[in-house]
Design an enzyme around this catalytic site. Sequence first.
Site, PDB file in Angstrom:
ATOM      1  N   ASP A  72       0.852  -1.181   0.000  1.00  0.00           N
ATOM      2  CA  ASP A  72       0.000   0.000   0.000  1.00  0.00           C
ATOM      3  C   ASP A  72       0.895   1.241   0.000  1.00  0.00           C
ATOM      4  OD1 ASP A  72      -2.364   1.662   0.520  1.00  0.00           O
ATOM      5  OD2 ASP A  72      -1.545   1.832   2.547  1.00  0.00           O
ATOM      6  N   ASN A  92      -9.169  -0.047   3.605  1.00  0.00           N
ATOM      7  CA  ASN A  92      -9.272  -0.450   2.202  1.00  0.00           C
ATOM      8  C   ASN A  92      -8.229  -1.496   1.825  1.00  0.00           C
ATOM      9  OD1 ASN A  92      -7.059   1.353   2.166  1.00  0.00           O
ATOM     10  ND2 ASN A  92      -7.503   2.012   0.073  1.00  0.00           N
ATOM     11  N   LYS A 134      -8.529  -4.641  -3.722  1.00  0.00           N
ATOM     12  CA  LYS A 134      -7.094  -4.907  -3.792  1.00  0.00           C
ATOM     13  C   LYS A 134      -6.822  -6.406  -3.726  1.00  0.00           C
ATOM     14  CE  LYS A 134      -5.438  -0.583  -1.663  1.00  0.00           C
ATOM     15  NZ  LYS A 134      -4.566  -0.032  -0.603  1.00  0.00           N
ATOM     16  N   GLY A 180      -5.378   2.887  -3.461  1.00  0.00           N
ATOM     17  CA  GLY A 180      -6.628   3.483  -3.921  1.00  0.00           C
ATOM     18  C   GLY A 180      -6.380   4.602  -4.914  1.00  0.00           C
ATOM     19  N   ASP A 226      -2.191  -0.834   5.972  1.00  0.00           N
ATOM     20  CA  ASP A 226      -2.474  -0.170   7.244  1.00  0.00           C
ATOM     21  C   ASP A 226      -3.918   0.266   7.417  1.00  0.00           C
ATOM     22  OD1 ASP A 226      -2.257   3.322   7.003  1.00  0.00           O
ATOM     23  OD2 ASP A 226      -2.087   2.018   5.264  1.00  0.00           O
ATOM     24  N   ASP A 252      -0.087   5.141   0.972  1.00  0.00           N
ATOM     25  CA  ASP A 252      -0.256   6.075   2.083  1.00  0.00           C
ATOM     26  C   ASP A 252      -0.308   5.331   3.411  1.00  0.00           C
ATOM     27  OD1 ASP A 252      -0.730   8.753   0.641  1.00  0.00           O
ATOM     28  OD2 ASP A 252      -2.109   7.396  -0.370  1.00  0.00           O
TER      29      ASP A 252
END
Length: 271
Positions: A9, A222, A196, A44, A219, A11
Site C-alpha cells: 500500500d 481499504n 485490492k 486506492g 495499514d 499512504d
Amino acid sequence: MNIKLIAVDLDGTLLNDKQEVSTKTKEALQRASKMGIKIVPCSGRPFPGIKEYLDELDLKDPNQYVVAFNGALVLNSEGRPIVEELLDYNDFIFFEKIAQQLKANFHIEVRDKFITIDHFINYYLSRESWLTRMPIKVCDLGDIEEDIKFTKAMFSGSAAEMRKIYRKLPKEVIEKYNVSTSDETLIEINSKKASKGNALRELAKKLNIKEDEVMIFGDQKNDISMFDIADFYKVAMGNAVSEIKEHANYVTKTNNEDGIAYALRRLVFDE
C-alpha cells in the site's frame, strides 16, 4: 520464506507522513526486486499518483505492475490495463441521487482525471487532486456521456461528515458495491468485484505465482480485502488500524520507522 511478489500500500505504508519513501525502505525494496521478487504498489490512488513511485523505486520495466483505484485496474508500468473492473453510467446516476439526498460532495475517477457535477470544489477533493496528480473536470449532468466507464465513486468531506454519510448510505450500496475508506475524509466505492485482494489474486494467477508466495503490507480499511486472503503472508504496519493488525501474520514498525524495511530484513532476507 519463498516470496515471489510483495504488494505494498502507499499512504501510511510505503510512504511516511511526509509523503516520502525513506532511504531504508527504498533500498530494501530494490534489494528484493534484484532477487527477482515482483514489487507491486497497491493503492486506492489512480495510476498517475502511483507511477512516480514506480520510477523512484526503479520499477520501470513493462513487466512491473501496479494495482490502482482500490483494485478497479491492474496496469503494467507503462499504463496498459491487465485487469479491469469498472462502473458505468447507471452507477453514476444512482450515486448522484444519493449525493443529492444526503447533501454530500460527490465525484468519480476515470483513468486520468476526477469528474464532478458539484460546482463547489471542497478542500478534500482539491487535496486528492494534488496527491494523485490528476486534474478535476467540473461539468453538468447533461455532459456525462451514457457510455462512460469509471473506476471509482467517492464522497468527500470532513471526518465527521463522512461518518454521518456512511451511516446513512442505503443498504443497497453496501450490498451491491465494495465500499471502503483509505482516509477518514473519503468514502470510496468500487465495483463489487474490484478490491485490492481480488486484483492481487488475479495478477498472481497471470504471473503463475501461488498465493502463499505473495506478501502484503497495509495499514487501512481499504487493505482488508488483501488481509482476508488466507494464503497471502500478511504484514500490518505498526500504525495500522486494529482490523488490519487482527488479520496479520506479522506486525512491523510504523511507516515513519521504516516498517517495510524492518519486516523484509527479518522475513525475506533472514537477517
